[in-house]
Design a protein around this motif. Sequence first.
Motif, PDB file in Angstrom:
ATOM      1  N   LYS A   1       8.554   7.566   8.520  1.00 28.72           N
ATOM      2  CA  LYS A   1       8.604   8.818   9.291  1.00 28.72           C
ATOM      3  C   LYS A   1       9.331   9.909   8.518  1.00 28.72           C
ATOM      4  CE  LYS A   1       8.406   6.947  14.007  1.00 28.72           C
ATOM      5  NZ  LYS A   1       9.164   6.786  15.281  1.00 28.72           N
ATOM      6  N   LEU A   2      10.448   9.534   7.902  1.00 26.99           N
ATOM      7  CA  LEU A   2      11.211  10.511   7.136  1.00 26.99           C
ATOM      8  C   LEU A   2      10.394  11.020   5.951  1.00 26.99           C
ATOM      9  CD1 LEU A   2      13.844  12.028   6.536  1.00 26.99           C
ATOM     10  CD2 LEU A   2      14.630   9.996   5.303  1.00 26.99           C
ATOM     11  N   GLY A   3       9.744  10.095   5.245  1.00 28.99           N
ATOM     12  CA  GLY A   3       8.924  10.494   4.108  1.00 28.99           C
ATOM     13  C   GLY A   3       7.799  11.428   4.509  1.00 28.99           C
ATOM     14  N   MET A   4       7.111  11.099   5.596  1.00 29.98           N
ATOM     15  CA  MET A   4       6.023  11.945   6.083  1.00 29.98           C
ATOM     16  C   MET A   4       6.534  13.303   6.533  1.00 29.98           C
ATOM     17  SD  MET A   4       3.252  10.299   5.588  1.00 29.98           S
ATOM     18  CE  MET A   4       2.118  11.297   6.562  1.00 29.98           C
ATOM     19  N   ARG A   5       7.708  13.309   7.148  1.00 33.25           N
ATOM     20  CA  ARG A   5       8.306  14.579   7.605  1.00 33.25           C
ATOM     21  C   ARG A   5       8.597  15.486   6.410  1.00 33.25           C
ATOM     22  NH1 ARG A   5      12.979  12.681  10.332  1.00 33.25           N
ATOM     23  NH2 ARG A   5      11.492  11.948  11.891  1.00 33.25           N
ATOM     24  N   ILE A   6       9.142  14.889   5.338  1.00 33.94           N
ATOM     25  CA  ILE A   6       9.478  15.666   4.147  1.00 33.94           C
ATOM     26  C   ILE A   6       8.218  16.187   3.471  1.00 33.94           C
ATOM     27  CG2 ILE A   6      10.471  15.512   1.836  1.00 33.94           C
ATOM     28  CD1 ILE A   6      12.509  13.504   3.012  1.00 33.94           C
ATOM     29  N   ILE A   7       7.203  15.328   3.336  1.00 31.94           N
ATOM     30  CA  ILE A   7       5.946  15.730   2.703  1.00 31.94           C
ATOM     31  C   ILE A   7       5.258  16.832   3.503  1.00 31.94           C
ATOM     32  CG2 ILE A   7       3.614  14.946   2.117  1.00 31.94           C
ATOM     33  CD1 ILE A   7       4.889  12.190   1.488  1.00 31.94           C
ATOM     34  N   LYS A   8       5.188  16.651   4.814  1.00 37.38           N
ATOM     35  CA  LYS A   8       4.550  17.644   5.674  1.00 37.38           C
ATOM     36  C   LYS A   8       5.259  18.987   5.586  1.00 37.38           C
ATOM     37  CE  LYS A   8       3.097  18.409  10.463  1.00 37.38           C
ATOM     38  NZ  LYS A   8       3.084  17.856  11.847  1.00 37.38           N
ATOM     39  N   ALA A   9       6.584  18.934   5.580  1.00 42.77           N
ATOM     40  CA  ALA A   9       7.351  20.173   5.493  1.00 42.77           C
ATOM     41  C   ALA A   9       7.096  20.886   4.168  1.00 42.77           C
ATOM     42  CB  ALA A   9       8.837  19.873   5.647  1.00 42.77           C
ATOM     43  N   LYS A  10       7.018  20.100   3.097  1.00 45.05           N
ATOM     44  CA  LYS A  10       6.772  20.705   1.789  1.00 45.05           C
ATOM     45  C   LYS A  10       5.402  21.365   1.739  1.00 45.05           C
ATOM     46  CE  LYS A  10       7.164  19.697  -3.145  1.00 45.05           C
ATOM     47  NZ  LYS A  10       7.477  18.664  -4.175  1.00 45.05           N
ATOM     48  N   ILE A  11       4.398  20.696   2.286  1.00 43.34           N
ATOM     49  CA  ILE A  11       3.039  21.256   2.317  1.00 43.34           C
ATOM     50  C   ILE A  11       3.010  22.548   3.130  1.00 43.34           C
ATOM     51  CG2 ILE A  11       0.693  20.874   3.196  1.00 43.34           C
ATOM     52  CD1 ILE A  11       1.098  17.889   2.530  1.00 43.34           C
ATOM     53  N   GLN A  12       3.751  22.569   4.217  1.00 47.63           N
ATOM     54  CA  GLN A  12       3.767  23.728   5.103  1.00 47.63           C
ATOM     55  C   GLN A  12       4.747  24.810   4.664  1.00 47.63           C
ATOM     56  OE1 GLN A  12       4.681  21.828   8.853  1.00 47.63           O
ATOM     57  NE2 GLN A  12       2.513  21.450   9.330  1.00 47.63           N
ATOM     58  N   GLY A  13       5.465  24.560   3.575  1.00 49.36           N
ATOM     59  CA  GLY A  13       6.394  25.561   3.073  1.00 49.36           C
ATOM     60  C   GLY A  13       7.669  25.672   3.881  1.00 49.36           C
ATOM     61  N   ARG A  14       8.051  24.596   4.563  1.00 50.56           N
ATOM     62  CA  ARG A  14       9.278  24.602   5.353  1.00 50.56           C
ATOM     63  C   ARG A  14      10.397  23.893   4.596  1.00 50.56           C
ATOM     64  NH1 ARG A  14       8.446  21.793  10.730  1.00 50.56           N
ATOM     65  NH2 ARG A  14       7.255  20.315   9.439  1.00 50.56           N
TER      66      ARG A  14
END
Length: 548
Positions: A187-200
């Motif tokens: 979950k943490l890994g996906m959260r970090i990846i998603k945030a990076k893709i979204q520019g957050r």
Amino acid sequence: MASWDESADFVIVGSGGGSMVAALAVADAGKRPLILEKTDKIGGSTAMSGGVFWIPNHPLQARDGVADSDEKGRTYLDAAVGDLGPATSRARKDMFLKQGPRLFDYLKAKGMPFVRCDGWSDYHDDLPGGMAEGRSLAVEPFNVKELPGEWASKLRRGLSALPVRGVEGRQLMLLKRTFSGKVAALKLGMRIIKAKIQGRELVGAGTAIQGRMLQMAVRQNIDIRINSGVSELIEDNGRITGVVTQKNGKPWRVEAREGVLINAGGFSHNEAMRKQYGPQPSSVAWTNANPGDTGEMIQVAKAHGAALDFMDGAVWILTSTPPSGERYIHVLDIPKPHCILVNQKGQRYTNEAQSYMANGQALYANGDVPVWAIIESRHRDRYPWSFNAGKTPQSWFDSGYMKSSETIEGLAEQINVPPANLKATIERFNGFARKGIDKDFGRGSKAYDLVFADPTHGPNPGLGAFEKPPYFAVAIYPGDVGTFGGILTDEFARVLKEDGSVLQGLYATGNSTASVMGKTYPGAGASISPAFIFGWVAARHALGQAPN
């Protein structure tokens, strides 16, 4: 009559959580707050913290079917804290208990997304009123890029940049051992990846709390100034009427029409004050406190007659000093199997799985500084040390930070403790571990002892024998994340004098004060929540909106 360079309704010294919520309350009333922060970052100790509130009977308890109440919280505080004088008075405890759930509602209405920390037990759950389910709250990770302009760069960051949620931190420590640990990592890994893709840019823990508090403050156009330390309080006819700060390198006198709130932290980084008031030995080299915690506002208040109490207290955390120059904290790792603490006689002296505050107090009571963490190979194979997972760095051995030996006697010689004593300690502990009962200190006998243990290990999830070499040792010091004593205040956060009278116009909260928790830490978040609650109470009292 004093001459002023500027006027505000409520002047707030420091920018921690209690400061922010006080400023919001003042702004809500249509008045002008002014926050003066001496460092170049906003957020105080709250921003650097684990980001947890401890609030008995908060609304998420009832939502999740957890039976809690003000009375149950009062019973627990009476048992855990006791009556140690004005700081822990019935009136202050009651104000804390009554205002806590109301603060929750207030912040939630402004957008604070609370998360209940299920199973993060009260630290003394075996006492009357204690709860194994816990009373702690965290918040969702925050996107720092939601802060406008240059505000994001002014936000103080915490010890960890990971955007963890709720109890994920303790689950991650069991990544190699449990399914929930693997899920948390995913979950943490996906959260970090998603945030990076979204520019957050996501942050967690205390930085997430203070990121949102700063966002709320900016939305309400609250004046927050960095690099603006306060050097003096201005007193007129027994009332604090303003402060002296700095502007453009020159003294700047600010009138405080309704009052001044001190929330400037404690004195963890003041070596002289530590030596004057605290247990010894001590050192600023062992603290993880906010770098702004240098104690001058406590001294300034004292010069105006403020009473002080609990000056020998701190939020102690077992700490080690690796060659990197960092300060490793050991809350999540020492309670796990195959690790114990011994003094310089090579003997256990306490329940290693008790709260960090209690562990620090036990270390000082034992009389030996440092003590030693004795670690078996399975601990290094299975769990991170502090927040360091993976292979043990060679630099730890080369520098002497971590000692290693194939035998207990060899390890004892390296750390200069009597080999026969350490061997006898290990043999005795091994007997406890195999049977699952610690007859000396009761490790694993209450719910909190098992919060950071390993549920896959038995018969006691916190007791692991020393059977498989190599064995390791690390020197452990009484570090802290802030001092826990200071200015004495009443239930309205008004500063009290030595004779018990009120120093009119002056309020205080947070680590600048003698805590309502006395010399005990009842649960995770027991410093953040009083800072917020009494900051909120102070602002409303100053405006004539005194809570009942």
